[in-house]
Scaffold this active site. Sequence first.
Site, PDB file in Angstrom:
ATOM      1  N   ASN A   1       5.590  -0.820   2.159  1.00  0.00           N
ATOM      2  CA  ASN A   1       4.895   0.057   1.224  1.00  0.00           C
ATOM      3  C   ASN A   1       3.639  -0.629   0.688  1.00  0.00           C
ATOM      4  OD1 ASN A   1       4.107   1.884  -0.766  1.00  0.00           O
ATOM      5  ND2 ASN A   1       6.021   1.935  -1.806  1.00  0.00           N
ATOM      6  N   THR A   2       3.844  -1.739  -0.026  1.00  0.00           N
ATOM      7  CA  THR A   2       2.726  -2.377  -0.716  1.00  0.00           C
ATOM      8  C   THR A   2       1.620  -2.842   0.230  1.00  0.00           C
ATOM      9  OG1 THR A   2       4.369  -3.117  -2.308  1.00  0.00           O
ATOM     10  CG2 THR A   2       2.206  -4.084  -2.504  1.00  0.00           C
TER      11      THR A   2
ATOM     12  N   GLY B   1       7.155  -6.453  -2.259  1.00  0.00           N
ATOM     13  CA  GLY B   1       5.808  -6.423  -2.843  1.00  0.00           C
ATOM     14  C   GLY B   1       5.078  -7.744  -2.837  1.00  0.00           C
TER      15      GLY B   1
ATOM     16  N   LYS C   1      18.479   5.294   1.832  1.00  0.00           N
ATOM     17  CA  LYS C   1      18.249   3.852   1.775  1.00  0.00           C
ATOM     18  C   LYS C   1      18.911   3.303   0.513  1.00  0.00           C
ATOM     19  CE  LYS C   1      14.882   0.341   0.750  1.00  0.00           C
ATOM     20  NZ  LYS C   1      13.480  -0.074   0.583  1.00  0.00           N
TER      21      LYS C   1
ATOM     22  N   ALA D   1      10.532  -5.094   3.474  1.00  0.00           N
ATOM     23  CA  ALA D   1       9.943  -5.904   2.401  1.00  0.00           C
ATOM     24  C   ALA D   1       9.396  -7.228   2.899  1.00  0.00           C
ATOM     25  CB  ALA D   1      10.932  -6.184   1.270  1.00  0.00           C
ATOM     26  N   GLY D   2       8.246  -7.577   2.361  1.00  0.00           N
ATOM     27  CA  GLY D   2       7.652  -8.879   2.617  1.00  0.00           C
ATOM     28  C   GLY D   2       6.437  -8.856   3.518  1.00  0.00           C
TER      29      GLY D   2
END
Lengths: 268, 72
Positions: free
Chosen positions: A220-221, A172, A111, A198-199
């Site tokens: 992830n977050t 995040g 990635k 993301a997001g």
Amino acid sequence: MKSSTSLAGVENLTDTWTVAGRTFTSRLIVGTGKYKDFEQNAAAVEASGAEIVTVAVRRVNISDPKQPMLMDFIDPKKITYLPNTAGCFTAEEAIRTLRLAREAGGWELVKLEVLGEAKTLYPDMRETLRATEVLAREGFQPMVYCVDDPIAAKQLEDAGAVAIMPLGAPIGSGLGIQNLVTIRLIVEGASVPVLVDAGVGTASDAAVAMELGCDGVLMNTAIAEAKDPVTMARAMKLAVESGRLAYLSGRMAKRRYADPSSPLAGLI
Amino acid sequence: MSLDGTAGVTINGEHRRVPGGTSLAQLIAEVGLDPLRVAVERNLEIVPRSTFGDVMVEDGDAYEIVHFVGGG
């Protein structure tokens, strides 16, 4: 009925996706950062059903070399490690990091993310494009984090990206997908897999990404910072599956006014 | 090589002295790492794992030894 055929396919787990010649069933890729400990991280990966996890490349702690390692908890023989370049702000840093990652694990599938600045973690597309070209020339298969710009997405694909991974919102942030139109335009224009990276903040955000026709979602977050990460991991698994099913089933058209669900004939 | 026959090297930014004639494989073992789980850069050049035993540590070498950690 055509739609039921494709849905049966999903039930039978034949609804797979392929990136750079590797075929996966799960459309959810999860990160391995920000967890309380490795046990919780491993349990969340299990609950998410993910077959790919992102990992970072960092210096070993030479003063304490025996501390537990990620590989002791998430087996790279069972789960595909996708090394990332998080924290890299130039093409050179990202390329250097991935060369090390390839040596550490032997993986060409990586990635790429090249960040523009720390506050928004927005990608620097000029550096990202340059790094993609170099990596592709060196035999890497870069899945590339990028802005939600359909033109940039095509340029990355032409440069050798094996997957396009536009942000839905800043890394995040948990804000959800901010621009449905551009994500959809990228999906329509791409001939490689498109994954929102993301997001995502909660399950419905992941479902939205899949309903737009994305091949997958990377997060992830949203899982790691949930109060109960393992339960959220399961919620994300179900959301990605339901969003995918909704996309395949072909949603109803929107109307501006009501349309009764019960027959009007035979009213007493 | 210094007067006492040791070599001064930098590993992940930390200075260390190792005996002269140390191979990279010995250096990794000395630090306490599993060579199968790390990647090594020597003076900004990747060292293939298969050559760890052949590469001799020299005075002034700078090493980066990395592995995979949790990340998004």
